[in-house]
Design a protein around this motif. Structure first.
Motif, PDB file in Angstrom:
ATOM      1  N   GLN A 195       0.822  -1.213   0.000  1.00 25.59           N
ATOM      2  CA  GLN A 195       0.000   0.000   0.000  1.00 25.59           C
ATOM      3  C   GLN A 195       0.855   1.262   0.000  1.00 25.59           C
ATOM      4  N   LEU A 196       2.081   1.146   0.482  1.00 28.90           N
ATOM      5  CA  LEU A 196       2.981   2.303   0.516  1.00 28.90           C
ATOM      6  C   LEU A 196       3.409   2.721  -0.890  1.00 28.90           C
ATOM      7  N   LEU A 197       3.144   1.888  -1.887  1.00 28.94           N
ATOM      8  CA  LEU A 197       3.443   2.251  -3.266  1.00 28.94           C
ATOM      9  C   LEU A 197       2.615   3.446  -3.734  1.00 28.94           C
ATOM     10  N   CYS A 198       1.577   3.785  -2.984  1.00 25.66           N
ATOM     11  CA  CYS A 198       0.763   4.948  -3.359  1.00 25.66           C
ATOM     12  C   CYS A 198       1.584   6.227  -3.339  1.00 25.66           C
ATOM     13  N   PHE A 199       2.719   6.224  -2.641  1.00 28.42           N
ATOM     14  CA  PHE A 199       3.573   7.405  -2.613  1.00 28.42           C
ATOM     15  C   PHE A 199       4.452   7.490  -3.858  1.00 28.42           C
ATOM     16  N   VAL A 200       4.556   6.388  -4.605  1.00 24.64           N
ATOM     17  CA  VAL A 200       5.265   6.380  -5.885  1.00 24.64           C
ATOM     18  C   VAL A 200       4.281   6.744  -6.995  1.00 24.64           C
ATOM     19  N   LEU A 201       3.202   6.009  -7.065  1.00 23.49           N
ATOM     20  CA  LEU A 201       2.126   6.267  -8.018  1.00 23.49           C
ATOM     21  C   LEU A 201       0.827   5.853  -7.329  1.00 23.49           C
ATOM     22  N   PRO A 202      -0.097   6.781  -7.116  1.00 20.76           N
ATOM     23  CA  PRO A 202      -1.286   6.485  -6.314  1.00 20.76           C
ATOM     24  C   PRO A 202      -2.044   5.218  -6.715  1.00 20.76           C
ATOM     25  N   VAL A 203      -2.118   4.927  -7.978  1.00 21.32           N
ATOM     26  CA  VAL A 203      -2.848   3.734  -8.412  1.00 21.32           C
ATOM     27  C   VAL A 203      -2.187   2.455  -7.894  1.00 21.32           C
ATOM     28  N   PHE A 204      -0.864   2.453  -7.811  1.00 20.28           N
ATOM     29  CA  PHE A 204      -0.147   1.268  -7.324  1.00 20.28           C
ATOM     30  C   PHE A 204      -0.506   0.943  -5.880  1.00 20.28           C
ATOM     31  N   GLY A 205      -0.812   1.956  -5.090  1.00 20.11           N
ATOM     32  CA  GLY A 205      -1.110   1.765  -3.675  1.00 20.11           C
ATOM     33  C   GLY A 205      -2.334   0.930  -3.416  1.00 20.11           C
ATOM     34  N   TRP A 206      -3.247   0.877  -4.363  1.00 19.45           N
ATOM     35  CA  TRP A 206      -4.407   0.004  -4.184  1.00 19.45           C
ATOM     36  C   TRP A 206      -4.414  -1.145  -5.184  1.00 19.45           C
ATOM     37  N   ALA A 207      -3.852  -0.958  -6.378  1.00 20.32           N
ATOM     38  CA  ALA A 207      -3.892  -2.011  -7.399  1.00 20.32           C
ATOM     39  C   ALA A 207      -2.987  -3.199  -7.042  1.00 20.32           C
ATOM     40  N   VAL A 208      -1.785  -2.918  -6.571  1.00 18.53           N
ATOM     41  CA  VAL A 208      -0.840  -4.001  -6.260  1.00 18.53           C
ATOM     42  C   VAL A 208      -1.332  -4.859  -5.094  1.00 18.53           C
ATOM     43  N   PRO A 209      -1.743  -4.277  -3.945  1.00 17.76           N
ATOM     44  CA  PRO A 209      -2.229  -5.141  -2.865  1.00 17.76           C
ATOM     45  C   PRO A 209      -3.478  -5.923  -3.249  1.00 17.76           C
ATOM     46  N   LEU A 210      -4.377  -5.305  -4.000  1.00 21.49           N
ATOM     47  CA  LEU A 210      -5.589  -6.020  -4.405  1.00 21.49           C
ATOM     48  C   LEU A 210      -5.265  -7.153  -5.378  1.00 21.49           C
ATOM     49  N   ALA A 211      -4.309  -6.931  -6.281  1.00 25.85           N
ATOM     50  CA  ALA A 211      -3.880  -8.004  -7.194  1.00 25.85           C
ATOM     51  C   ALA A 211      -3.221  -9.134  -6.404  1.00 25.85           C
TER      52      ALA A 211
END
Length: 165
Positions: free
Chosen positions: A57-73
């Motif tokens: 979820q901390l990826l949202c600080f790199v690109l906001p979409v990653f913060g929810w897309a990566v954990p959900l995937a």
């Protein structure tokens, strides 16, 4: 199946450190490739994977979409693992809750208090994500503070530790 763990389990039963019922439960979990001696019903790989899912979820600080897309995937990939499924529900609850809180903060920004709200939410999100990752690693199943339960999270019963009733 790890024969060393099974032998150790048998020794614990023979020494009286665990009861027959505990032995049968632990043996069944062991035969299902589950961790027996750490007191939780999930194996170490599931806990590590769940911890990474929280930290993703901390990826949202790199690109906001990653913060929810990566954990959900990550959750959808290993949803068949009961422990990962419950941790994924916790992550999803926080993603949806923080999205709702962010929208409230944006609306309140027109009255200037929203900027403080968004700053506090930013700090709390980092703290809650780190706490969630640590709890996942420790085998705990618990929603983040302030998280709205959009998805039901149910605890997985833990095995008793050998020697403890």
């Amino acid at each position: 199946m790890d024969l060393n763990k099974l032998e150790k389990l048998h020794e614990l039963r023979e020494k009286g450190a665990i009861s027959e019922e505990e032995f049968v439960q632990a043996k069944a979990k062991l035969l299902n490739d589950q961790s027996v001696f750490d007191g939780v019903t999930n194996n170490l790989d599931s806990r590590n994977y769940s911890m990474l899912m929280h930290f993703a979820q901390l990826l949202c600080f790199v690109l906001p979409v990653f913060g929810w897309a990566v954990p959900l995937a990550m959750w959808l990939i290993k949803k068949d693992d009961d422990y990962v499924d419950q941790q994924g529900r916790i992550v999803c609850n926080w993603i949806l809750s923080s999205l709702l809180y962010t929208l409230i903060g944006i609306v309140l920004a027109f009255v200037l208090i929203g900027f403080v709200w968004l700053f506090v939410l930013f700090i709390l999100s980092i703290i809650f994500i780190i706490m969630g990752g640590i709890r996942a690693k420790d085998g705990e199943i618990r929603n983040y503070p302030m998280s709205i339960s959009f998805l039901t999270v149910r605890p997985i019963p833990a095995l008793p530790r050998p020697g403890n009733p």
